[in-house]
Each structure stands twice: as C-alpha cells, then as structure tokens.
Design a protein around this motif. Sequence first.
Motif, PDB file in Angstrom:
ATOM      1  N   HIS A 197       1.753  20.254   1.020  1.00  0.00           N
ATOM      2  CA  HIS A 197       0.372  20.216   0.510  1.00  0.00           C
ATOM      3  C   HIS A 197      -0.258  18.837   0.561  1.00  0.00           C
ATOM      4  CE1 HIS A 197       0.189  24.286  -1.671  1.00  0.00           C
ATOM      5  NE2 HIS A 197       0.993  24.340  -0.658  1.00  0.00           N
ATOM      6  N   TRP A 198       0.499  17.821   0.921  1.00  0.00           N
ATOM      7  CA  TRP A 198      -0.045  16.468   0.911  1.00  0.00           C
ATOM      8  C   TRP A 198       0.190  15.775   2.242  1.00  0.00           C
ATOM      9  CZ3 TRP A 198      -3.089  13.215  -1.598  1.00  0.00           C
ATOM     10  CH2 TRP A 198      -2.902  11.849  -1.473  1.00  0.00           C
ATOM     11  N   HIS A 199       1.440  15.639   2.617  1.00  0.00           N
ATOM     12  CA  HIS A 199       1.810  14.878   3.811  1.00  0.00           C
ATOM     13  C   HIS A 199       1.359  15.568   5.102  1.00  0.00           C
ATOM     14  CE1 HIS A 199       4.386  12.285   6.288  1.00  0.00           C
ATOM     15  NE2 HIS A 199       4.792  13.381   6.888  1.00  0.00           N
ATOM     16  N   HIS A 200       1.754  16.799   5.311  1.00  0.00           N
ATOM     17  CA  HIS A 200       1.430  17.499   6.561  1.00  0.00           C
ATOM     18  C   HIS A 200      -0.076  17.685   6.787  1.00  0.00           C
ATOM     19  CE1 HIS A 200       5.744  19.354   6.593  1.00  0.00           C
ATOM     20  NE2 HIS A 200       5.726  18.118   7.035  1.00  0.00           N
ATOM     21  N   PRO A 201      -0.845  18.084   5.772  1.00  0.00           N
ATOM     22  CA  PRO A 201      -2.291  18.225   6.030  1.00  0.00           C
ATOM     23  C   PRO A 201      -2.958  16.923   6.473  1.00  0.00           C
ATOM     24  CG  PRO A 201      -1.706  19.435   4.058  1.00  0.00           C
ATOM     25  CD  PRO A 201      -0.491  18.633   4.447  1.00  0.00           C
ATOM     26  N   LYS A 202      -2.530  15.795   5.921  1.00  0.00           N
ATOM     27  CA  LYS A 202      -3.124  14.518   6.345  1.00  0.00           C
ATOM     28  C   LYS A 202      -2.719  14.182   7.774  1.00  0.00           C
ATOM     29  CE  LYS A 202      -4.429  12.232   2.208  1.00  0.00           C
ATOM     30  NZ  LYS A 202      -4.513  10.998   1.483  1.00  0.00           N
ATOM     31  N   GLU A 203      -1.490  14.466   8.127  1.00  0.00           N
ATOM     32  CA  GLU A 203      -1.087  14.247   9.522  1.00  0.00           C
ATOM     33  C   GLU A 203      -1.949  15.098  10.452  1.00  0.00           C
ATOM     34  OE1 GLU A 203       3.641  13.101   9.382  1.00  0.00           O
ATOM     35  OE2 GLU A 203       3.093  15.211   9.501  1.00  0.00           O
TER      36      GLU A 203
ATOM     37  N   ILE B  51      -7.780   6.511   9.723  1.00  0.00           N
ATOM     38  CA  ILE B  51      -6.462   7.083   9.408  1.00  0.00           C
ATOM     39  C   ILE B  51      -5.830   6.333   8.237  1.00  0.00           C
ATOM     40  CG2 ILE B  51      -4.128   7.457  10.304  1.00  0.00           C
ATOM     41  CD1 ILE B  51      -5.516   7.777  13.115  1.00  0.00           C
ATOM     42  N   ASP B  52      -5.875   4.999   8.291  1.00  0.00           N
ATOM     43  CA  ASP B  52      -5.309   4.198   7.201  1.00  0.00           C
ATOM     44  C   ASP B  52      -5.970   4.536   5.869  1.00  0.00           C
ATOM     45  OD1 ASP B  52      -3.571   2.902   8.931  1.00  0.00           O
ATOM     46  OD2 ASP B  52      -4.733   1.041   9.014  1.00  0.00           O
TER      47      ASP B  52
END
Length: 189
Positions: free
Chosen positions: A52-58, A150-151
């Motif tokens: 819910h956090w890491h993958h969606p931002k990627e 992105i940063d």
Amino acid sequence: MDAIRIVKDEHFAIAAVLHALRHQIRAIRGGASPDFPLLHAILDYIVSYPDHWHHPKEDRFLFAAVRRRAPEAEALIARLEREHALGYPMIEMLKRQLVCYEAGDEGAAEDFFATAERYATLEYGHLQTEEEQLLPLAERVLTADDWREIDAAFRENDNPLFGIKPKEEAERLYQRILELAPPPIGYGR
C-alpha cells in the motif's frame, strides 16, 4: 537522487521482514511452537507497507518516468508491475491460511508455509530485479527534472494515492516484528 536511497532502504526493510517470515517457518518445521503474534505482525507489515505504500509509489512515479524515457524497458516494467499485482492476492491468501493454521485446521500449516515461501521467493526476486536492472537504467535515462519529482514523492510521508500516513504505521509494525522476533543465532543464518 534520494529516491534510489529510499527505495534501497525500503527494500532492505522488506527483505528483513521476509527473512523473519522464513526464519519462523524453519523454526516451526524444526519443532518450535508457532509464534502467531509475530506471524500476524509480519503479514500486517507486508500489507501496510510494500503493497500500500512502496509499490504504488514505484508504479506511479519511478516506473512511469522510466517508461517515458526508455521505451525499450517496457517488458521489464510490465514484469515488475505484474509482480506487484501478484503480491497482494498472495498476502490475502496468507492471511486466510494463517487464520486456518491458528485454528488448527488440517493441512493449514503446510498450505501457509508453501504460500509464504512462494511469496518470499517472488518478492526477493522482484527486489533483486529492481536493484540490478531498473535502478541502474533509471540512473542512466532519467533527467534532473524527473528525479526532482520522483525524489519529492519518495520523501513524502503521505501516500498521495490513499491520503493516509502508512509509513508511520509500517514503522510501528516493523519495530513490533523486531521486538517479537528472536535474535539471530549467527550472521547469515
């Protein structure tokens, strides 16, 4: 490029949780009693943080920027997105299997162990592909403007897709896992 450092730090945390999961399974198979609070905390972490956090931002920021700048990376990015999509249903299955295992249902322990191993194998491979293939490509093809966007997204504590602060909850869960997990016997075991 803060995003690369953040992605690698997040990968390290995810890998540590996967290691704790595998360690628990090995211990149980070796005769230890199952530590159900720890197993639940591990699954809660995986749901709240990577899925819910890491993958969606990627997906939304890093993959999209690489896709724009390097059309030749389409197959790689599509594969990584598929792996993101495969992970969530596996975690939901693991959560159901853990409930059955805890209830003492016949065969539930082995079902849980097998699914956990498939999930960990998928995630470890996924993390490795991102670090060995996607991130070096991103470093080569993305512009300074791309990296600023992105940063900013990766430094942000709020998840723009969900409007919540899951990073704080994930950190609490991660600390709980560290508290519940037994200390390692030796490095690399």
